[in-house]
Design a protein around this motif. Structure first.
Motif, PDB file in Angstrom:
ATOM      1  N   LYS A 177       0.932  -1.171   0.037  1.00  0.00           N
ATOM      2  CA  LYS A 177       0.116   0.102  -0.147  1.00  0.00           C
ATOM      3  C   LYS A 177       0.880   1.101  -0.158  1.00  0.00           C
ATOM      4  O   LYS A 177       0.628   2.149  -0.733  1.00  0.00           O
ATOM      5  CB  LYS A 177      -0.861  -0.061   1.202  1.00  0.00           C
ATOM      6  CG  LYS A 177      -1.976   1.126   1.211  1.00  0.00           C
ATOM      7  CD  LYS A 177      -2.711   1.153   2.703  1.00  0.00           C
ATOM      8  CE  LYS A 177      -3.643   2.322   2.651  1.00  0.00           C
ATOM      9  NZ  LYS A 177      -4.489   2.246   3.694  1.00  0.00           N
ATOM     10  N   ARG A 178       1.841   1.219   0.807  1.00  0.00           N
ATOM     11  CA  ARG A 178       2.678   2.464   0.781  1.00  0.00           C
ATOM     12  C   ARG A 178       3.587   2.778  -0.073  1.00  0.00           C
ATOM     13  O   ARG A 178       3.777   3.958  -0.820  1.00  0.00           O
ATOM     14  CB  ARG A 178       3.661   2.287   2.183  1.00  0.00           C
ATOM     15  CG  ARG A 178       4.923   3.006   2.358  1.00  0.00           C
ATOM     16  CD  ARG A 178       4.859   4.701   2.141  1.00  0.00           C
ATOM     17  NE  ARG A 178       6.251   4.965   1.440  1.00  0.00           N
ATOM     18  CZ  ARG A 178       7.075   5.027   2.112  1.00  0.00           C
ATOM     19  NH1 ARG A 178       7.250   5.212   3.454  1.00  0.00           N
ATOM     20  NH2 ARG A 178       8.424   5.476   1.422  1.00  0.00           N
ATOM     21  N   ARG A 179       4.161   1.589  -0.900  1.00  0.00           N
ATOM     22  CA  ARG A 179       5.108   1.819  -2.061  1.00  0.00           C
ATOM     23  C   ARG A 179       4.354   2.329  -3.428  1.00  0.00           C
ATOM     24  O   ARG A 179       4.960   2.871  -4.250  1.00  0.00           O
ATOM     25  CB  ARG A 179       5.890   0.486  -2.179  1.00  0.00           C
ATOM     26  CG  ARG A 179       4.949  -0.706  -3.077  1.00  0.00           C
ATOM     27  CD  ARG A 179       5.881  -1.857  -2.975  1.00  0.00           C
ATOM     28  NE  ARG A 179       4.903  -2.965  -3.809  1.00  0.00           N
ATOM     29  CZ  ARG A 179       5.322  -4.140  -3.750  1.00  0.00           C
ATOM     30  NH1 ARG A 179       6.558  -4.581  -3.496  1.00  0.00           N
ATOM     31  NH2 ARG A 179       4.335  -5.039  -4.540  1.00  0.00           N
ATOM     32  N   GLU A 181       2.327   4.732  -3.139  1.00  0.00           N
ATOM     33  CA  GLU A 181       2.286   6.040  -3.038  1.00  0.00           C
ATOM     34  C   GLU A 181       3.708   6.662  -3.241  1.00  0.00           C
ATOM     35  O   GLU A 181       3.869   7.746  -3.784  1.00  0.00           O
ATOM     36  CB  GLU A 181       1.743   6.456  -1.857  1.00  0.00           C
ATOM     37  CG  GLU A 181       0.307   6.051  -1.625  1.00  0.00           C
ATOM     38  CD  GLU A 181      -0.095   6.130  -0.007  1.00  0.00           C
ATOM     39  OE1 GLU A 181       0.845   6.807   0.810  1.00  0.00           O
ATOM     40  OE2 GLU A 181      -1.125   5.902   0.286  1.00  0.00           O
ATOM     41  N   LEU A 193       7.561   2.306   9.064  1.00  0.00           N
ATOM     42  CA  LEU A 193       6.379   1.563   8.580  1.00  0.00           C
ATOM     43  C   LEU A 193       6.016   0.349   9.386  1.00  0.00           C
ATOM     44  O   LEU A 193       5.025   0.080   9.814  1.00  0.00           O
ATOM     45  CB  LEU A 193       6.294   1.264   6.931  1.00  0.00           C
ATOM     46  CG  LEU A 193       5.247   0.540   6.697  1.00  0.00           C
ATOM     47  CD1 LEU A 193       4.083   1.481   6.543  1.00  0.00           C
ATOM     48  CD2 LEU A 193       5.364  -0.300   5.478  1.00  0.00           C
TER      49      LEU A 193
END
Length: 341
Positions: A177-179, A181, A193
């Motif tokens: 999910k973070r990568r 963005e 994280l």
């Protein structure tokens, strides 16, 4: 020499540690270096074992995949009066770096060097912010490549098997999910994280990111595959009566070494209810106890020694067997080639 990849500030993500060769007396006792002998140190690092072997009178061929370690070791080469040859190579290639049937001993100290942990730019430690790298050889696929490109299913398998991380699915999905963005670039970026996803509990002795960092380091450097191939290479390179001494710091590594020596101890195949199908000659005989651990006194002085295990074998005159990695039961994890920069 290897740093403890486990649970405290000296672990995979830990802070600086002073270089102290682990199990040095036990290694020398098993290796038995003396004048006229040729010993191969497959993991030169800061030169702790090599220096002690030279002091015992033996000549040394030392290997390291890290170009920085090779550069730092040139002073020892210069002072050795021709008795030390330092080679930039992975220890899986040790048989190619030594004269045929001349080696009296091989010593391997498996894991990450304390020097590598201390250098923030190498990306091994989340205690010091640096690029998410972890490459011992300073070439090839980095930890950032793995974190930013690997499929979630592969990340889960890497974290679970190589890090024994119980929260692998939760961490892997959070990374995905973070990568999407913003790609991960630094060690603290990833560690932060993981800490958010799996907060540290009061009873926890290690940082929540420790196991993931360990898994990434092992995967990026193919440490288990390298170890397996190094054991086979030592079997080919050692002369009869030669000694193989291996120090490990993690259960996965120790399991490989234990399996190798057990497999090479010689046994008969087939069922106990049927005639023996094939008799196998032992290529190694055990030296001393099946496993030697650090004493309480050493662990107190050098925390890295707490998880260290030493296993050693004496090479027989039997021909080397096939280099069949299937004996180790290693999983087929994601291909590094598919993640290349």
């Amino acid at each position: 020499m290897a740093a403890n990849p486990g649970g405290d500030s000296t672990g995979a993500g830990g802070g600086p540690v002073r270089h102290i060769p682990v199990l040095l007396n036990e290694v020398l006792a098993a290796l038995d270096p003396s004048p006229g002998k040729l010993i191969l140190d497959g993991t030169f690092g800061a030169g702790g074992y090599t220096s002690a072997i030279l002091d015992a009178g033996a000549d040394v061929i030392a290997l390291d995949r890290d170009p920085i370690a090779i550069e730092a070791g040139q002073a020892l080469v210069a002072s050795s009066q021709g008795r030390l040859k330092l080679v930039h190579s992975q220890f899986s290639h040790l048989a190619e770096c030594a004269p045929h049937d001349r080696l009296d001993g091989v010593v391997l100290d498996i894991g990450v060097s304390s020097m590598q942990i201390d250098e923030a730019e190498r990306g091994f430690s989340f205690q010091k912010n640096g690029p998410l790298d972890m490459r011992m050889s300073a070439a090839g696929v980095s930890a950032a490549d793995v974190v930013n490109r690997a499929k979630v299913a592969d990340l889960i398998r890497i974290f679970h098997f190589l890090g024994e991380e119980s929260q692998s699915p939760r961490i892997a999905h959070a990374i995905e999910k973070r990568r999407a963005e913003k790609p991960f670039e630094t060690t603290r970026d990833l560690a932060g994280l993981i800490e958010l996803v799996t907060p540290r509990k009061m009873k926890d002795k290690i940082h929540p990111a420790t196991r993931v960092f360990q898994a990434l380091r092992i995967f990026v450097n193919d440490e288990l595959g390298e170890l397996a191939q190094a054991l086979f290479a030592a079997e080919r390179a050692l002369k009869p009566g030669g000694r193989l001494v291996v120090v490990t710091f993690h259960s996965l590594e120790d399991r490989i070494v234990k399996t190798f020596f057990s497999d090479r101890a010689g046994k008969a195949s087939g069922s106990r209810h049927l005639p023996v199908a094939h008799e196998r000659a032992a290529t190694f005989e055990r030296i001393g106890k099946p496993m030697v651990a650090a004493s309480e006194a050493e662990a107190e002085v050098n925390p890295r020694a707490r998880s260290a295990k030493l296993r050693a074998g004496l090479r027989t005159a039997a021909p080397a067997e096939a280099a069949d990695v299937s004996i180790f039961g290693l999983p087929n994890l994601a291909s590094l080639g598919k993640l290349g920069a």
